[in-house]
Design a protein around this motif. Structure first.
Motif, short mmCIF file in Angstrom:
data_model
loop_
_atom_site.label_atom_id
_atom_site.label_comp_id
_atom_site.label_asym_id
_atom_site.label_seq_id
_atom_site.Cartn_x
_atom_site.Cartn_y
_atom_site.Cartn_z
N ALA A 1 0.82 -1.21 0.00
CA ALA A 1 0.00 0.00 0.00
C ALA A 1 0.85 1.26 0.00
O ALA A 1 0.66 2.17 -0.80
N CYS A 2 1.83 1.30 0.92
CA CYS A 2 2.62 2.52 1.07
C CYS A 2 3.59 2.73 -0.08
O CYS A 2 4.08 3.84 -0.29
N SER A 3 3.89 1.69 -0.83
CA SER A 3 4.75 1.86 -2.00
C SER A 3 3.98 2.40 -3.20
O SER A 3 4.56 2.69 -4.24
N GLY A 4 2.65 2.52 -3.06
CA GLY A 4 1.85 3.09 -4.13
C GLY A 4 1.36 2.09 -5.15
O GLY A 4 0.77 2.48 -6.17
N LEU A 5 1.58 0.81 -4.92
CA LEU A 5 1.21 -0.19 -5.92
C LEU A 5 -0.29 -0.43 -5.99
O LEU A 5 -0.77 -1.01 -6.97
N ILE B 1 -10.74 8.06 -6.01
CA ILE B 1 -9.29 7.88 -6.14
C ILE B 1 -8.74 7.58 -4.76
O ILE B 1 -9.07 8.27 -3.79
N ALA B 2 -7.90 6.56 -4.66
CA ALA B 2 -7.28 6.17 -3.39
C ALA B 2 -5.77 6.33 -3.50
O ALA B 2 -5.17 5.93 -4.49
N ALA B 3 -5.19 6.94 -2.48
CA ALA B 3 -3.74 7.11 -2.43
C ALA B 3 -3.26 6.81 -1.02
O ALA B 3 -3.76 7.40 -0.05
N TRP B 4 -2.31 5.87 -0.92
CA TRP B 4 -1.78 5.46 0.37
C TRP B 4 -0.41 6.10 0.59
O TRP B 4 0.32 6.38 -0.35
N LYS B 5 -0.07 6.31 1.87
CA LYS B 5 1.28 6.72 2.21
C LYS B 5 1.57 6.32 3.65
O LYS B 5 0.66 6.04 4.43
N SER B 6 2.85 6.28 3.98
CA SER B 6 3.28 5.93 5.33
C SER B 6 3.78 7.18 6.02
O SER B 6 4.48 8.01 5.43
N GLU C 1 7.69 6.25 18.99
CA GLU C 1 7.49 6.53 17.56
C GLU C 1 7.05 5.27 16.84
O GLU C 1 7.57 4.18 17.11
N ARG C 2 6.11 5.42 15.95
CA ARG C 2 5.65 4.30 15.14
C ARG C 2 5.19 4.82 13.79
O ARG C 2 4.90 6.01 13.62
N PHE C 3 5.16 3.94 12.82
CA PHE C 3 4.71 4.28 11.48
C PHE C 3 3.30 3.75 11.26
O PHE C 3 2.98 2.62 11.65
N VAL C 4 2.46 4.58 10.67
CA VAL C 4 1.09 4.18 10.38
C VAL C 4 0.82 4.37 8.89
O VAL C 4 1.51 5.14 8.22
#
Length: 405
Positions: A342-346, A359-364, A386-389
């Protein structure tokens, strides 16, 4: 994948997404909403969907200038107002030269100079509109008016409806209305007639030139709905001769400038442009004119740049071919794999149909959580984790926008 008007937990997101993404053009609402997401105006950490009605005023304010740029600040004069301007003029029996430096499709200019022996000269930045105006003109220059040159005192009539915007030159800011007027007014012969259509508030920027170089200056309020929307006025005047300018007193220039400064405040009390005129402007005769464009032929360059070796080499870096992935995974994806994909944009793309088309766009993104602990001795300890979501931004075809993490 469906998102409701309130925050809700998303479960089973990946099975609902398709890996084959089709490209469709953005509607205006989608473009506006996408710009809001990029500007960070959407509330984060929760799903926030705004209705089209609530966003309409804010959206129109944000994109009005961008829309003006897209259309090259082209706001054509209504045909009814062009007919009324025609009634302000009295043409000679001989031929004369007339200019419109922002001719557009040529309809207004043709209406103003109809039933006359005018040699019509026009300048238009947009290639498509220049092609439309060409058949009705003696000569059309497709390019920037400010990069077009002409001998002074060449035209008997000049109708100018310039762009309504700011011109940036270094650290200075000038209104384009004043820049265009300053560029073209010398092309009028002494006794030539100027017809200037601008918003009433912008007459202040043009006041010095109008008061110094033009006599019989009259101001009319345009009454068409589109003209009222932009508070347009018509300023008509006759260019002074050199001797008349030399005899002009500073007090007269100051009074003229003050008159144009007050037009914005006095807009409602200005006389409307009527269907007839008892005291028309007499257009003098003049010979043929010569316009010379000294700018770059941008349309030709745009057509030729694709064949440039430098362009082909840079395209591989600046505009690489997008990665297209199709099919279904061989095995179900676990949470870590879903995050990477998801976060790589695939799995960014366009999904759904009808009003649920979006339109859907994911990011981390990194999130910091603060934890407060109190020790036995009364000391307060603040710990940061700290954490990544994963964050999902969506834009619906209806103009609604939202984010979810």
């Amino acid at each position: 994948m469906l998102l409701g008007p309130r925050e809700e937990e998303v479960r089973g997101v990946v099975p609902a997404l398709r890996f084959d993404v089709e490209a469709i053009p953005f509607s205006r609402a989608v473009r506006d909403a996408d710009r809001q997401i990029r500007n960070g105006s959407i509330q984060w950490h929760s799903l926030h969907v705004s209705s089209r009605t609530q966003q309409s005023n804010e959206r129109s304010f944000r994109v009005s200038r961008l829309n003006a740029k897209v259309r090259c600040n082209y706001y054509p004069l209504p045909a009814r107002e062009a007919e009324r301007i025609r009634n302000l003029l009295r043409f000679p029996a001989e031929q004369f030269s007339a200019l419109d430096p922002c001719v557009g499709d040529g309809a207004a200019f043709a209406a103003i100079t109809r039933d006359s022996g005018a040699r019509r000269y026009g300048i238009e930045l947009d290639a498509y509109r220049a092609e439309q105006a060409g058949p009705a003109l003696t000569k059309i220059v497709q390019g920037n008016c400010l990069e077009t040159h002409c001998a002074v005192e060449s035209f008997s009539l000049c109708f100018c409806n310039p762009p309504y915007d700011w011109a940036l030159a270094g650290n200075a800011r000038e209104r384009l209305e004043a820049v265009f007027l300053n560029h073209i007014f010398r092309w009028l012969i002494p006794g030539g007639v100027l017809l200037l259509v601008i918003p009433a508030e912008r007459a202040t920027d043009c006041g010095q030139i109008l008061a110094s170089y033009f006599k019989r200056a009259r101001v009319f309020r345009l009454s068409h709905s589109e003209s009222v929307r932009y508070r347009q006025v018509l300023i008509a005047g006759v260019r002074r001769t050199r001797r008349e300018r030399e005899q002009l007193r500073d007090r007269e220039i100051s009074e003229g400038r003050y008159h144009f400064t007050t037009l914005g405040r006095e807009y409602e009390r200005l006389p409307e442009l009527a269907d007839s005129c008892d005291d028309p402007y007499l257009v003098p005769t003049s010979g043929p004119a010569a316009l010379t464009f000294k700018g770059l032929p941008l349309d030709e360059l745009e057509d030729l740049v694709a064949n440039s070796p430098a362009y082909r080499q840079s395209t591989r870096i600046l505009a690489p071919e997008p990665t297209v992935i199709g099919g279904r995974p061989l095995t179900p994806l676990h949470a870590g794999q879903v995050g990477l994909v998801a976060c790589s944009g695939l799995i960014n793309g366009i999904f759904g149909s009808g009003e649920e088309r979006h339109i859907a766009a994911w990011k981390s993104k990194k999130v910091t959580t603060k934890l407060t602990e109190e020790e036995e001795d009364g000391t307060t300890v603040i710990r940061e984790r700290e954490r990544f979501v994963q964050e999902l931004s969506v834009v619906f075809a209806t103009g609604e926008t939202g984010t979810l993490e």
